[in-house]
Design an enzyme around this catalytic site. Structure first.
Site, PDB file in Angstrom:
ATOM      1  N   CYS A  85      39.602  48.224  33.836  1.00  0.00           N
ATOM      2  CA  CYS A  85      40.862  47.760  33.411  1.00  0.00           C
ATOM      3  C   CYS A  85      40.736  46.954  32.223  1.00  0.00           C
ATOM      4  O   CYS A  85      41.432  46.832  31.044  1.00  0.00           O
ATOM      5  CB  CYS A  85      41.439  46.766  34.681  1.00  0.00           C
ATOM      6  SG  CYS A  85      42.239  47.775  35.813  1.00  0.00           S
ATOM      7  N   GLU A 137      46.604  46.194  36.619  1.00  0.00           N
ATOM      8  CA  GLU A 137      46.526  46.094  35.151  1.00  0.00           C
ATOM      9  C   GLU A 137      46.575  47.590  34.705  1.00  0.00           C
ATOM     10  O   GLU A 137      47.249  47.698  33.810  1.00  0.00           O
ATOM     11  CB  GLU A 137      45.155  45.327  34.756  1.00  0.00           C
ATOM     12  CG  GLU A 137      44.959  44.093  35.380  1.00  0.00           C
ATOM     13  CD  GLU A 137      44.044  44.276  36.629  1.00  0.00           C
ATOM     14  OE1 GLU A 137      43.354  43.204  36.729  1.00  0.00           O
ATOM     15  OE2 GLU A 137      44.445  44.973  37.521  1.00  0.00           O
ATOM     16  N   CYS A 174      38.668  44.247  36.586  1.00  0.00           N
ATOM     17  CA  CYS A 174      37.559  44.928  36.626  1.00  0.00           C
ATOM     18  C   CYS A 174      37.217  45.303  35.356  1.00  0.00           C
ATOM     19  O   CYS A 174      37.817  45.346  34.334  1.00  0.00           O
ATOM     20  CB  CYS A 174      37.576  46.166  37.762  1.00  0.00           C
ATOM     21  SG  CYS A 174      38.772  47.529  37.181  1.00  0.00           S
ATOM     22  N   HIS A 214      44.784  50.377  39.634  1.00  0.00           N
ATOM     23  CA  HIS A 214      44.881  48.759  39.737  1.00  0.00           C
ATOM     24  C   HIS A 214      46.065  48.391  39.034  1.00  0.00           C
ATOM     25  O   HIS A 214      46.650  49.024  38.328  1.00  0.00           O
ATOM     26  CB  HIS A 214      43.551  48.179  39.071  1.00  0.00           C
ATOM     27  CG  HIS A 214      42.432  48.578  39.879  1.00  0.00           C
ATOM     28  ND1 HIS A 214      41.137  47.844  39.321  1.00  0.00           N
ATOM     29  CD2 HIS A 214      42.018  49.073  40.906  1.00  0.00           C
ATOM     30  CE1 HIS A 214      40.120  48.228  40.174  1.00  0.00           C
ATOM     31  NE2 HIS A 214      40.742  48.907  41.084  1.00  0.00           N
TER      32      HIS A 214
END
Length: 204
Positions: free
Chosen positions: A161, A132, A158, A130
């Protein structure tokens, strides 16, 4: 005189409407003297007008940068990016995609994204990191501390993260849109004292 009257006002709304236009003006300069007088008047009026130009605040500025970073994503599902800021300075960026050295998602590198799995399914097949996650690991790769920083992300984080955000020392998360599977992530951020703010910016 008849021609001037036609330009000053008309029953036709698409015609010249100089009187109506003058009424809308913030400033009026009468150019009926010397060129030096005109330049002097412009010198009085232009600087204040130039200072009226819209300038984005810091939040808008950094979120706009995150949106540009997202355009680098090679993910077939969704383009997401995050940037990390400290003392009003960008210290790390990241966008979602396959790991360093792996085949890009848009080149068939991720079976889940290229298989067009339904949202929230086959997550164990996804090879993409992801945005992040990549921003945080990029900081670690270059030896940059994230303690006390703020993360700007195009989608709210999420759960995975979120855990990285908390443990890396990030104290605030600003997001542009909601990620659909993040109720537990929100609760965890709140429990651990990480500020979460919505900042909606249109475009991109």
């Amino acid at each position: 005189m008849a021609e001037e009257e036609r330009e000053l006002e008309s029953e036709n709304p698409s015609a010249q409407q100089l009187i109506a236009t003058v009424a809308l003006a913030d400033e009026i300069i009468e150019n009926n003297a010397t060129i030096e007088a005109l330049h002097g008047r412009l010198g009085e009026i232009l600087p204040p007008l130039m200072s009226r130009f819209a300038r984005p605040g810091w939040d808008e500025y950094f979120m706009s940068i995150a949106k540009v970073v997202a355009t680098r994503s090679n993910c077939m599902k969704r383009k997401v990016a995050a940037i990390i800021v400290k003392d009003r300075r960008v210290i790390s960026t990241g966008y979602n995609g396959t790991p360093r050295g792996a085949r890009n998602c848009n080149e068939g590198g991720c079976p889940r994204c290229n298989g067009m799995a339904a949202s929230g399914t086959a997550l164990d097949e996804c090879l993409c990191s992801h945005g992040e996650e990549n921003a945080i690991t990029q900081a670690a790769y270059h030896g940059t501390s994230l303690k006390g920083s703020t993360l700007y992300t195009t989608f709210s984080p999420c759960l995975q993260c979120t855990k990285l955000i908390i443990n890396s020392g990030i104290v605030e998360v600003v997001y542009n849109k909601d990620y659909p599977l993040n109720d537990r992530a929100r609760a965890l951020l709140d429990e651990c004292g990480v500020v979460l703010r919505l900042l909606t910016i249109d475009g991109h």
